[in-house]
Scaffold this motif. Structure first.
Motif, PDB file in Angstrom:
ATOM      1  N   PHE A  41      18.492 -16.889 -25.175  1.00 10.42           N
ATOM      2  CA  PHE A  41      18.979 -18.190 -25.108  1.00 10.42           C
ATOM      3  C   PHE A  41      17.856 -18.955 -23.927  1.00 10.42           C
ATOM      4  CE2 PHE A  41      22.689 -15.842 -26.323  1.00 10.42           C
ATOM      5  CZ  PHE A  41      23.114 -16.580 -27.290  1.00 10.42           C
ATOM      6  N   ILE A  42      17.558 -20.037 -24.393  1.00 15.13           N
ATOM      7  CA  ILE A  42      16.536 -20.769 -23.418  1.00 15.13           C
ATOM      8  C   ILE A  42      17.430 -22.352 -23.335  1.00 15.13           C
ATOM      9  CG2 ILE A  42      14.511 -22.196 -23.220  1.00 15.13           C
ATOM     10  CD1 ILE A  42      14.775 -19.415 -25.823  1.00 15.13           C
ATOM     11  N   SER A  43      17.550 -22.426 -21.692  1.00  9.78           N
ATOM     12  CA  SER A  43      18.173 -23.668 -21.403  1.00  9.78           C
ATOM     13  C   SER A  43      17.402 -24.484 -20.269  1.00  9.78           C
ATOM     14  CB  SER A  43      19.538 -23.467 -20.952  1.00  9.78           C
ATOM     15  OG  SER A  43      19.721 -22.550 -19.785  1.00  9.78           O
ATOM     16  N   HIS A  44      17.663 -25.779 -20.151  1.00  8.82           N
ATOM     17  CA  HIS A  44      17.022 -26.284 -19.021  1.00  8.82           C
ATOM     18  C   HIS A  44      18.030 -27.259 -18.477  1.00  8.82           C
ATOM     19  CE1 HIS A  44      16.357 -30.580 -20.498  1.00  8.82           C
ATOM     20  NE2 HIS A  44      16.560 -30.108 -21.689  1.00  8.82           N
ATOM     21  N   GLU A  47      18.348 -29.853 -12.660  1.00  9.68           N
ATOM     22  CA  GLU A  47      17.479 -29.259 -11.329  1.00  9.68           C
ATOM     23  C   GLU A  47      16.137 -29.028 -11.692  1.00  9.68           C
ATOM     24  OE1 GLU A  47      19.190 -28.998  -8.416  1.00  9.68           O
ATOM     25  OE2 GLU A  47      20.904 -29.991  -9.592  1.00  9.68           O
ATOM     26  N   ASN A  48      15.806 -29.222 -13.201  1.00  8.85           N
ATOM     27  CA  ASN A  48      14.199 -29.313 -13.283  1.00  8.85           C
ATOM     28  C   ASN A  48      13.924 -27.559 -13.371  1.00  8.85           C
ATOM     29  OD1 ASN A  48      13.907 -32.019 -13.843  1.00  8.85           O
ATOM     30  ND2 ASN A  48      13.534 -32.107 -11.722  1.00  8.85           N
ATOM     31  N   TRP A  49      14.739 -26.767 -13.979  1.00  3.86           N
ATOM     32  CA  TRP A  49      14.426 -25.398 -14.160  1.00  3.86           C
ATOM     33  C   TRP A  49      14.814 -25.126 -15.799  1.00  3.86           C
ATOM     34  CZ3 TRP A  49      12.170 -22.194 -11.028  1.00  3.86           C
ATOM     35  CH2 TRP A  49      12.251 -22.567  -9.734  1.00  3.86           C
ATOM     36  N   ILE A  50      13.901 -24.298 -16.422  1.00  9.01           N
ATOM     37  CA  ILE A  50      14.006 -23.866 -17.526  1.00  9.01           C
ATOM     38  C   ILE A  50      14.501 -22.301 -17.439  1.00  9.01           C
ATOM     39  CG2 ILE A  50      11.655 -23.286 -18.119  1.00  9.01           C
ATOM     40  CD1 ILE A  50      12.268 -23.912 -21.111  1.00  9.01           C
ATOM     41  N   THR A  51      15.514 -21.676 -18.014  1.00  6.67           N
ATOM     42  CA  THR A  51      15.759 -20.522 -18.103  1.00  6.67           C
ATOM     43  C   THR A  51      15.934 -19.660 -19.337  1.00  6.67           C
ATOM     44  OG1 THR A  51      17.265 -20.844 -16.207  1.00  6.67           O
ATOM     45  CG2 THR A  51      17.881 -18.911 -17.269  1.00  6.67           C
ATOM     46  N   ASP A  97      12.908 -17.429 -15.098  1.00  8.24           N
ATOM     47  CA  ASP A  97      13.054 -18.878 -14.723  1.00  8.24           C
ATOM     48  C   ASP A  97      11.923 -19.626 -14.362  1.00  8.24           C
ATOM     49  OD1 ASP A  97      16.271 -19.013 -14.541  1.00  8.24           O
ATOM     50  OD2 ASP A  97      16.323 -17.961 -12.898  1.00  8.24           O
ATOM     51  N   LEU A  98      11.724 -20.710 -14.754  1.00 10.96           N
ATOM     52  CA  LEU A  98      10.431 -21.512 -14.505  1.00 10.96           C
ATOM     53  C   LEU A  98      10.760 -23.077 -14.363  1.00 10.96           C
ATOM     54  CD1 LEU A  98       8.042 -20.512 -17.410  1.00 10.96           C
ATOM     55  CD2 LEU A  98       7.990 -19.542 -15.050  1.00 10.96           C
ATOM     56  N   PRO A  99      10.214 -23.619 -13.200  1.00 13.38           N
ATOM     57  CA  PRO A  99      10.162 -24.888 -13.036  1.00 13.38           C
ATOM     58  C   PRO A  99       9.672 -25.843 -14.341  1.00 13.38           C
ATOM     59  CG  PRO A  99       8.331 -24.133 -11.807  1.00 13.38           C
ATOM     60  CD  PRO A  99       9.070 -23.237 -12.424  1.00 13.38           C
ATOM     61  N   THR A 100      10.258 -26.940 -14.509  1.00 11.97           N
ATOM     62  CA  THR A 100       9.932 -27.494 -16.020  1.00 11.97           C
ATOM     63  C   THR A 100       8.822 -28.657 -15.349  1.00 11.97           C
ATOM     64  OG1 THR A 100      11.631 -29.000 -15.354  1.00 11.97           O
ATOM     65  CG2 THR A 100      12.183 -27.349 -17.059  1.00 11.97           C
ATOM     66  N   ASP A 102       5.415 -29.971 -15.086  1.00 14.31           N
ATOM     67  CA  ASP A 102       4.367 -29.569 -15.550  1.00 14.31           C
ATOM     68  C   ASP A 102       4.224 -28.278 -16.337  1.00 14.31           C
ATOM     69  OD1 ASP A 102       3.060 -31.795 -14.020  1.00 14.31           O
ATOM     70  OD2 ASP A 102       2.845 -30.435 -12.320  1.00 14.31           O
ATOM     71  N   LEU A 103       5.606 -28.089 -16.923  1.00 20.52           N
ATOM     72  CA  LEU A 103       5.724 -26.896 -17.880  1.00 20.52           C
ATOM     73  C   LEU A 103       4.505 -27.054 -19.159  1.00 20.52           C
ATOM     74  CD1 LEU A 103       7.163 -24.167 -18.525  1.00 20.52           C
ATOM     75  CD2 LEU A 103       8.746 -25.597 -19.917  1.00 20.52           C
ATOM     76  N   ASP A 104       3.843 -25.750 -19.119  1.00 15.09           N
ATOM     77  CA  ASP A 104       2.926 -25.997 -20.444  1.00 15.09           C
ATOM     78  C   ASP A 104       3.250 -24.970 -21.301  1.00 15.09           C
ATOM     79  OD1 ASP A 104       1.543 -23.888 -19.266  1.00 15.09           O
ATOM     80  OD2 ASP A 104      -0.137 -25.185 -18.506  1.00 15.09           O
ATOM     81  N   TYR A 105       2.359 -25.077 -22.671  1.00 16.40           N
ATOM     82  CA  TYR A 105       2.492 -24.146 -23.525  1.00 16.40           C
ATOM     83  C   TYR A 105       2.294 -22.530 -23.099  1.00 16.40           C
ATOM     84  CZ  TYR A 105       1.473 -21.245 -27.877  1.00 16.40           C
ATOM     85  OH  TYR A 105       1.424 -20.454 -28.657  1.00 16.40           O
ATOM     86  N   SER A 106       1.371 -22.473 -22.247  1.00 18.33           N
ATOM     87  CA  SER A 106       0.949 -20.946 -21.914  1.00 18.33           C
ATOM     88  C   SER A 106       2.176 -20.435 -21.076  1.00 18.33           C
ATOM     89  CB  SER A 106      -0.488 -20.954 -21.170  1.00 18.33           C
ATOM     90  OG  SER A 106      -0.487 -21.708 -20.029  1.00 18.33           O
ATOM     91  N   GLU A 107       2.564 -21.232 -20.018  1.00 19.77           N
ATOM     92  CA  GLU A 107       3.682 -20.798 -19.327  1.00 19.77           C
ATOM     93  C   GLU A 107       4.991 -20.561 -20.203  1.00 19.77           C
ATOM     94  OE1 GLU A 107       3.228 -23.156 -15.229  1.00 19.77           O
ATOM     95  OE2 GLU A 107       3.982 -24.123 -17.035  1.00 19.77           O
ATOM     96  N   PHE A 108       5.375 -21.238 -20.979  1.00 19.47           N
ATOM     97  CA  PHE A 108       6.267 -21.086 -22.085  1.00 19.47           C
ATOM     98  C   PHE A 108       6.322 -19.767 -22.662  1.00 19.47           C
ATOM     99  CE2 PHE A 108       8.709 -21.539 -25.939  1.00 19.47           C
ATOM    100  CZ  PHE A 108      10.147 -21.773 -25.514  1.00 19.47           C
ATOM    101  N   HIS A 109       5.024 -19.564 -23.430  1.00 15.28           N
ATOM    102  CA  HIS A 109       4.656 -18.602 -24.116  1.00 15.28           C
ATOM    103  C   HIS A 109       4.538 -17.245 -23.433  1.00 15.28           C
ATOM    104  CE1 HIS A 109       1.770 -15.608 -26.226  1.00 15.28           C
ATOM    105  NE2 HIS A 109       2.312 -16.271 -27.320  1.00 15.28           N
ATOM    106  N   VAL A 110       4.186 -17.170 -22.116  1.00 11.96           N
ATOM    107  CA  VAL A 110       4.203 -16.012 -21.324  1.00 11.96           C
ATOM    108  C   VAL A 110       5.606 -15.719 -21.000  1.00 11.96           C
ATOM    109  CG1 VAL A 110       3.794 -15.102 -19.083  1.00 11.96           C
ATOM    110  CG2 VAL A 110       1.664 -16.134 -20.574  1.00 11.96           C
ATOM    111  N   ALA A 111       6.491 -16.511 -20.584  1.00 12.37           N
ATOM    112  CA  ALA A 111       7.859 -16.246 -20.091  1.00 12.37           C
ATOM    113  C   ALA A 111       8.636 -15.692 -21.630  1.00 12.37           C
ATOM    114  CB  ALA A 111       8.432 -17.417 -19.495  1.00 12.37           C
TER     115      ALA A 111
END
Length: 146
Positions: A41-44, A47-51, A97-100, A102-111
């Motif tokens: 499950f991916i949510s944001h 508070e500007n976080w993606i989990t 958990d990542l901050p949203t 400046d979230l980019d493709y590479s961060e999303f992919h790695v997470a």
């Protein structure tokens, strides 16, 4: 700039990873592990976080709690990005958990791929520790023989 929800959709599409968008704040995807299919499950949030989170197993059986908790704490100290935790009902989740901002493709992919790899790599032992009070963590310190 595209909304975070649209960016997340695009990240999944770029990865060619199947997903379902539940609403503007929640997505679900699945990946096959060696013993089961895992849901992520991916949510944001505001508070500007993606989990990214995935259930690893249900609550431990009686007599298994301490060994499982110690194993999860040791595991969290060894691996990057993914953290394993127990929820109020005792079930075990893996989370990233990542901050949203400046979230980019590479961060999303790695997470997402890191979470999937860690869940698949460690779920067998976590499930054994959850179910068997005689199971021992492979992460216990080895005592030196004198």
């Amino acid at each position: 700039m595209a909304s975070i929800a649209d960016r997340i959709d695009n990240f999944f599409i770029q990865m060619e990873w199947p997903f379902e968008r539940i609403d503007n704040h929640l997505w679900v995807t699945r990946f096959p592990g060696d013993i089961q299919v895992h849901e992520v499950f991916i949510s944001h949030d505001e508070e500007n976080w993606i989990t990214f989170r995935s259930v690893v197993c249900q609550a431990p059986r009686a007599g298994c709690e301490r060994a499982l908790q110690e194993h999860l704490l040791r595991l969290n100290g060894l691996i990057p990005l993914t953290k394993f935790c127990q929820m109020e009902d005792g079930s075990v989740f893996a989370m990233v958990d990542l901050p949203t901002a400046d979230l980019d493709y590479s961060e999303f992919h790695v997470a997402l791929t890191t979470l999937a790899n860690h869940v698949d790599a460690y779920d067998n032992e976590i499930m054994a520790l959850r179910a068997n009070p005689d199971a021992h963590s492979s992460l216990l310190p080895v005592r030196a023989s004198v």
